[in-house]
Design a protein around this motif. Sequence first.
Motif, PDB file in Angstrom:
ATOM      1  N   PHE A  78      49.873  36.385  57.456  1.00 49.14           N
ATOM      2  CA  PHE A  78      49.719  37.832  57.458  1.00 49.14           C
ATOM      3  C   PHE A  78      50.941  38.539  58.036  1.00 49.14           C
ATOM      4  O   PHE A  78      51.227  39.681  57.675  1.00 49.14           O
ATOM      5  CB  PHE A  78      48.452  38.222  58.227  1.00 49.14           C
ATOM      6  CG  PHE A  78      47.204  38.033  57.431  1.00 49.14           C
ATOM      7  CD1 PHE A  78      46.631  39.094  56.743  1.00 49.14           C
ATOM      8  CD2 PHE A  78      46.600  36.793  57.331  1.00 49.14           C
ATOM      9  CE1 PHE A  78      45.482  38.915  55.987  1.00 49.14           C
ATOM     10  CE2 PHE A  78      45.458  36.603  56.580  1.00 49.14           C
ATOM     11  CZ  PHE A  78      44.891  37.669  55.904  1.00 49.14           C
ATOM     12  N   ASP A  79      51.663  37.862  58.917  1.00 48.92           N
ATOM     13  CA  ASP A  79      52.872  38.458  59.471  1.00 48.92           C
ATOM     14  C   ASP A  79      53.954  38.652  58.416  1.00 48.92           C
ATOM     15  O   ASP A  79      54.931  39.371  58.639  1.00 48.92           O
ATOM     16  CB  ASP A  79      53.419  37.598  60.614  1.00 48.92           C
ATOM     17  CG  ASP A  79      52.621  37.768  61.899  1.00 48.92           C
ATOM     18  OD1 ASP A  79      51.888  38.767  62.011  1.00 48.92           O
ATOM     19  OD2 ASP A  79      52.725  36.900  62.791  1.00 48.92           O
ATOM     20  N   LEU A  81      53.474  40.147  55.605  1.00 49.69           N
ATOM     21  CA  LEU A  81      53.243  41.413  54.914  1.00 49.69           C
ATOM     22  C   LEU A  81      54.224  42.466  55.409  1.00 49.69           C
ATOM     23  O   LEU A  81      54.485  42.581  56.602  1.00 49.69           O
ATOM     24  CB  LEU A  81      51.808  41.888  55.147  1.00 49.69           C
ATOM     25  CG  LEU A  81      50.705  41.016  54.550  1.00 49.69           C
ATOM     26  CD1 LEU A  81      49.335  41.545  54.974  1.00 49.69           C
ATOM     27  CD2 LEU A  81      50.803  40.959  53.033  1.00 49.69           C
ATOM     28  N   PHE A 100      48.937  42.362  49.730  1.00 50.56           N
ATOM     29  CA  PHE A 100      47.829  41.732  50.441  1.00 50.56           C
ATOM     30  C   PHE A 100      46.968  40.921  49.478  1.00 50.56           C
ATOM     31  O   PHE A 100      46.581  39.779  49.757  1.00 50.56           O
ATOM     32  CB  PHE A 100      47.006  42.821  51.129  1.00 50.56           C
ATOM     33  CG  PHE A 100      45.858  42.336  51.968  1.00 50.56           C
ATOM     34  CD1 PHE A 100      45.899  41.107  52.605  1.00 50.56           C
ATOM     35  CD2 PHE A 100      44.727  43.115  52.129  1.00 50.56           C
ATOM     36  CE1 PHE A 100      44.832  40.657  53.385  1.00 50.56           C
ATOM     37  CE2 PHE A 100      43.659  42.691  52.903  1.00 50.56           C
ATOM     38  CZ  PHE A 100      43.719  41.453  53.518  1.00 50.56           C
ATOM     39  N   ILE A 134      45.584  38.524  64.575  1.00 53.00           N
ATOM     40  CA  ILE A 134      45.668  38.965  63.180  1.00 53.00           C
ATOM     41  C   ILE A 134      45.420  40.470  63.060  1.00 53.00           C
ATOM     42  O   ILE A 134      46.299  41.219  62.624  1.00 53.00           O
ATOM     43  CB  ILE A 134      44.669  38.197  62.297  1.00 53.00           C
ATOM     44  CG1 ILE A 134      44.963  36.690  62.359  1.00 53.00           C
ATOM     45  CG2 ILE A 134      44.756  38.692  60.850  1.00 53.00           C
ATOM     46  CD1 ILE A 134      43.949  35.831  61.623  1.00 53.00           C
ATOM     47  N   ARG A 137      47.693  42.875  65.235  1.00 51.82           N
ATOM     48  CA  ARG A 137      49.095  42.806  64.798  1.00 51.82           C
ATOM     49  C   ARG A 137      49.291  43.503  63.454  1.00 51.82           C
ATOM     50  O   ARG A 137      50.316  44.143  63.219  1.00 51.82           O
ATOM     51  CB  ARG A 137      49.559  41.349  64.708  1.00 51.82           C
ATOM     52  CG  ARG A 137      49.793  40.709  66.055  1.00 51.82           C
ATOM     53  CD  ARG A 137      51.002  39.799  66.073  1.00 51.82           C
ATOM     54  NE  ARG A 137      50.937  38.660  65.188  1.00 51.82           N
ATOM     55  CZ  ARG A 137      50.718  37.400  65.589  1.00 51.82           C
ATOM     56  NH1 ARG A 137      50.468  37.151  66.865  1.00 51.82           N
ATOM     57  NH2 ARG A 137      50.737  36.411  64.747  1.00 51.82           N
ATOM     58  N   GLN A 138      48.325  43.373  62.547  1.00 49.43           N
ATOM     59  CA  GLN A 138      48.495  43.962  61.223  1.00 49.43           C
ATOM     60  C   GLN A 138      48.274  45.467  61.198  1.00 49.43           C
ATOM     61  O   GLN A 138      48.643  46.137  60.222  1.00 49.43           O
ATOM     62  CB  GLN A 138      47.570  43.269  60.224  1.00 49.43           C
ATOM     63  CG  GLN A 138      47.920  41.822  59.972  1.00 49.43           C
ATOM     64  CD  GLN A 138      49.413  41.618  59.735  1.00 49.43           C
ATOM     65  OE1 GLN A 138      50.011  42.278  58.886  1.00 49.43           O
ATOM     66  NE2 GLN A 138      50.029  40.712  60.482  1.00 49.43           N
TER      67      GLN A 138
END
Length: 220
Positions: A78-79, A81, A100, A134, A137-138
């Motif tokens: 996910f980092d 993205l 995504f 997750i 951070r997102q």
Amino acid sequence: MRNPSSDTSCPPGRTGRPRSATADAAILAATRDALVELGWSKLTMGDVSARAGVAKTTLYRRWSGKNELVVDAVAELFDSLELPDRGSLEGDIEYVVLQFAALLRRPEARTALMAVVAESTRDEALRDRIRSAIVDRQKRLVVLGRERAQARGELPYEEDESLTSHTTDLIFDVIAGTVVHRALVSSEPVDELWVATFTALLMYGLRGSAVDPSGPAPAV
């Protein structure tokens, strides 16, 4: 929370050689591969260490157990993205949603995410780690997107700054929840047409075109 894949220094108070970013990346990749092949219940730290070509002691120096390791393996995906400036809020939203969705189509991302979410229903500590590693951070993508839109004059600045965090949480929940449900639960395509329609609905709310909740719903 520190991202293990980017940490190349020793923790404070610990002596010895710095952590290897290469080894960390190999471990996290091996974790995702093992999840796809074995599933959550059969995956062990031993499986991961063998696949990554590192000693178990190396693995346990970095992660105390399987839960932490798997969450960080998901978080690394996910980092990746990003939210490049597409010139408009609609463009920014459409880009990140398509990015995504493409990530969720990858077997290692889909399997790993579903595994940790399912396991977290029985493990409060795991839920907390998912939130910090997750989800929190997102939310950076939402913050960046709103700041750009406000600077362009597309969105108003909030008069009550205490609402900023609440609004960020809500936008993140709407986008992440809708895309995950569409891609992983309903197993329907997240294509350009669907993304454009979803973005239009989201923009309606972001621009403050809300109606009295007791009245009729707007025609969209």
